[in-house]
Write a protein that holds these residues in place. Structure first.
Motif, mmCIF file in Angstrom:
data_model
loop_
_atom_site.group_PDB
_atom_site.id
_atom_site.type_symbol
_atom_site.label_atom_id
_atom_site.label_comp_id
_atom_site.label_asym_id
_atom_site.label_seq_id
_atom_site.Cartn_x
_atom_site.Cartn_y
_atom_site.Cartn_z
ATOM 1 N N LEU A 53 0.831 -0.864 -0.215
ATOM 2 C CA LEU A 53 -0.163 -0.040 0.619
ATOM 3 C C LEU A 53 1.019 1.130 -0.273
ATOM 4 O O LEU A 53 0.803 2.128 -0.756
ATOM 5 N N PHE A 54 1.833 1.366 0.484
ATOM 6 C CA PHE A 54 2.811 2.467 0.772
ATOM 7 C C PHE A 54 3.364 2.393 -0.623
ATOM 8 O O PHE A 54 3.631 3.619 -0.931
ATOM 9 N N PHE A 55 4.110 1.897 -1.155
ATOM 10 C CA PHE A 55 4.406 1.704 -2.323
ATOM 11 C C PHE A 55 3.148 2.596 -3.893
ATOM 12 O O PHE A 55 3.792 3.371 -4.543
ATOM 13 N N MET A 56 2.768 1.714 -3.340
ATOM 14 C CA MET A 56 1.441 2.081 -4.602
ATOM 15 C C MET A 56 0.721 3.744 -4.284
ATOM 16 O O MET A 56 0.891 4.137 -4.738
ATOM 17 N N LEU A 57 0.611 4.197 -2.701
ATOM 18 C CA LEU A 57 0.853 5.398 -2.281
ATOM 19 C C LEU A 57 1.985 6.364 -3.547
ATOM 20 O O LEU A 57 1.492 7.231 -3.637
ATOM 21 N N SER A 58 3.442 5.894 -2.865
ATOM 22 C CA SER A 58 4.711 6.964 -3.803
ATOM 23 C C SER A 58 3.597 7.394 -5.467
ATOM 24 O O SER A 58 4.810 8.239 -5.959
ATOM 25 N N GLY A 59 3.806 5.760 -5.635
ATOM 26 C CA GLY A 59 3.669 5.891 -7.361
ATOM 27 C C GLY A 59 2.708 6.897 -7.743
ATOM 28 O O GLY A 59 2.354 7.421 -8.527
#
Length: 330
Positions: A53-59
């Motif tokens: 979820l954090f990596f998706m948010l960053s993207g």
């Protein structure tokens, strides 16, 4: 001028950090060991969703943002990333040395000599591996921004996601592909989530159906994940579907007005909470405080208490300002 926050993305941040804390509480209590029984699969299938979820948010936030000169972008992101890591990593290193957590460090000279090597490895705290993956993504982001801002940006995103899906399928059905030498499986996995977050926010049609798609996808993927883990099968596809479904579900949720202040402040404090919670969770898992609590409820109790304490630390730093916000991660 203050940057306007997107409440639904702060909601995703809140859910993600709670899942990350729960994963560390669950591991700290050693409930991820085979001796903990089959119940560990129910926790595992849930808590592993936090980091994607954090990596998706960053993207979602970075890949669709206006392009800027590469040195300016890197200076801003690395300042945001590295200053808190330096502060909190140093605090944890110093405490670990004082508490004799490192068998190979027994003198002040040895502590000074090993400071930088330990900070650049997972010896300070294994939970901070996330920082080093983000550094790699930040180095690539300015170039990805320019490529995806081109007229064919949507097609490039779709092509990248298809390659990622093919890679996941290959790993699921041909396990020998996983340990291949000339690429990092975890880095490629998180690069896919990075790109997927961008696609979900920029190109996924908005509508009420998204909430039901997210609910159905998450329930099915979670059930498949638990079943696959208990049966010894590869769960990379189910894990990925669960993370994407939860992201879509949370993105389509509306936050009640009364809860907006808490959700937004939690979003602002997430980075500080991420750094602080490892100390709190370690302490709570070590202390003998949980005899009153059933074993499988303990990770939840520790998670809620750790979040509350870490949030309070961030709140105090935010209000008192005796240390600049940039240093503590706000």
């Amino acid at each position: 001028m203050k940057k306007q926050r997107i409440v639904t993305l702060d909601l995703i941040r809140l859910v993600a950090i709670v899942l990350v804390i729960m994963q560390h509480a669950w591991t700290g209590l050693q409930l991820d060991e085979p001796s903990a029984g089959t119940g560990r699969f129910f926790y595992h299938a849930l808590v592993v969703i936090g980091v994607p979820l954090f990596f998706m948010l960053s993207g979602a936030l970075l890949l669709g943002a206006p392009t800027q000169p590469v040195p300016d972008f890197l200076r801003k992101r690395f300042k945001r990333l590295l200053l808190p890591f330096l502060l909190w990593g140093t605090v944890i290193y110093a405490l670990s040395v004082v508490m004799h957590k490192y068998p190979d460090i027994s003198t002040f000279t040895a502590a000074v000599r090993n400071y930088i090597p330990y900070m650049l490895s997972d010896k300070v705290n294994a939970s901070y591996w996330y920082i080093f993956v983000l550094i790699g993504l930040y180095l690539l982001t300015p170039f990805m921004q320019r490529a995806l801002a081109a007229p064919q940006g949507k097609q490039l995103t779709q092509y990248g996601l298809l390659l990622w899906l093919a890679w996941l399928l290959l790993r699921a059905y041909y396990p020998q592909f996983g340990p291949m030498r000339y690429y990092s499986a975890s880095a490629f996995m998180y690069m896919g989530f990075f790109l997927c977050g961008h696609y979900c926010v920029k190109y996924l049609p908005k509508g009420r159906a998204n909430k039901w798609i997210g609910i159905l996808g998450f329930v099915v993927a979670y059930a498949l994940n638990v079943w696959g883990l208990s049966a010894g099968f590869s769960t990379s596809l189910a894990h990925t579907l669960a993370a994407i479904s939860l992201f879509i579900l949370l993105q389509s949720c509306s936050v009640p007005r009364k809860a907006e202040g808490f959700v937004v402040s939690s979003g602002r404090y997430t980075y500080t909470i991420y750094f602080v919670h490892v100390l709190v969770v370690a302490a709570l898992c070590t202390l003998d405080l949980w005899g009153w609590c059933p074993l499988w409820l303990r990770p939840i109790a520790i998670t809620l208490l750790s979040f509350a304490i870490s949030y309070l630390v961030a709140y105090i730093f935010d209000r008192i300002r005796f240390v600049p916000n940039a240093w503590v991660g706000i």
